[in-house]
Enzyme design. Sequence first.
Site, mmCIF file in Angstrom:
data_model
loop_
_atom_site.group_PDB
_atom_site.id
_atom_site.type_symbol
_atom_site.label_atom_id
_atom_site.label_comp_id
_atom_site.label_asym_id
_atom_site.label_seq_id
_atom_site.Cartn_x
_atom_site.Cartn_y
_atom_site.Cartn_z
ATOM 1 N N ASP A 51 26.416 46.230 86.068
ATOM 2 C CA ASP A 51 27.114 45.692 84.902
ATOM 3 C C ASP A 51 26.630 44.285 84.561
ATOM 4 O OD1 ASP A 51 28.565 47.997 85.217
ATOM 5 O OD2 ASP A 51 30.518 47.021 85.362
ATOM 6 N N ASP A 52 26.847 43.897 83.298
ATOM 7 C CA ASP A 52 26.743 42.521 82.789
ATOM 8 C C ASP A 52 25.369 42.089 82.299
ATOM 9 O OD1 ASP A 52 29.395 42.335 83.409
ATOM 10 O OD2 ASP A 52 29.185 40.801 84.943
ATOM 11 N N HIS A 109 28.988 47.911 77.744
ATOM 12 C CA HIS A 109 29.950 47.091 78.480
ATOM 13 C C HIS A 109 30.624 46.107 77.511
ATOM 14 C CE1 HIS A 109 31.711 45.880 82.199
ATOM 15 N NE2 HIS A 109 31.102 44.707 82.296
ATOM 16 N N HIS A 113 32.008 41.047 76.587
ATOM 17 C CA HIS A 113 32.784 41.130 77.829
ATOM 18 C C HIS A 113 34.247 40.733 77.638
ATOM 19 C CE1 HIS A 113 33.561 40.856 82.196
ATOM 20 N NE2 HIS A 113 32.482 41.602 82.317
ATOM 21 N N TYR A 150 36.416 44.078 83.286
ATOM 22 C CA TYR A 150 37.598 43.848 84.115
ATOM 23 C C TYR A 150 38.326 45.143 84.473
ATOM 24 C CZ TYR A 150 36.687 39.400 81.778
ATOM 25 O OH TYR A 150 36.074 38.293 81.249
ATOM 26 N N HIS A 211 26.073 44.464 90.220
ATOM 27 C CA HIS A 211 25.769 43.626 89.051
ATOM 28 C C HIS A 211 24.358 43.069 89.179
ATOM 29 C CE1 HIS A 211 30.131 43.792 89.447
ATOM 30 N NE2 HIS A 211 30.210 43.553 88.147
#
Length: 254
Positions: A51-52, A109, A113, A150, A211
Amino acid sequence: MRLSPFFSLGALLNREAAPEPEAAQLAPRGLAAGSVIEHCTVPGVVALTFDDGPFFHTPHVLDLLDQYGFKATFFVNGDNWVDNIDDESTPWPEILRRIVSSGHQLGSHTWSHVDMTAADSATRTDQMQRLDKTLAKVVGKAPTYFRPPYGSCQGGCLTDMQMLGYYVIDFDLDTKDYQNNTPDKIETAKAAFSNAIEAGSPADSWLALAHDVHEQTATVLVPYMLEKIKKHGYKAVTVGECLGDAPANWYRSA
């Protein structure tokens, strides 16, 4: 970063009537609608998810995956650790294209965020469609798989994701690398992954969270995970593959 596992998410929700041709392909998946997707259905695989990104460490993660001949899924943002992901003067467009051309899966995603439960409906729609349009500009298509930041997508968020045609993806193995991004603490993330794999059997499978934006993840945890997967006879695959879902269903036009 990821602060908590998912709440009660409705996942893999079917797009409403009169879908676009690409969305119509999603109907025969055979995956459970309205339930959280946190486990792979194909045995003997590990679906590594990152992710991210994209970020400076992402190419190294891709290099490692290439070395092992394994695949993974990258749930990306448009404006998080980096922005302007469609700016050809930056590394980001080429990284995104490499993810897709190498046979990995690209997932959403959100654009920046945001907490999708706390956001209003208009914000949720903008977050998803803005990223879709940008990714379509860069790689020629937009993802149908979505991981909420989250782990937060309840109530109206799920309703909106159903209306927009996204499939909400959870995980059942959290490395917690985002809490352990130092040379000493990364051992905790390695242990979380190892403990799960060591306790498994050939018929087991995992959907793992990590991540690619963290240096210790890219340089220490990822090679450790890949070697552990290989040693125990598993195969690292995309989320779509671990669910038995054909690649044609992973994307649509934006």
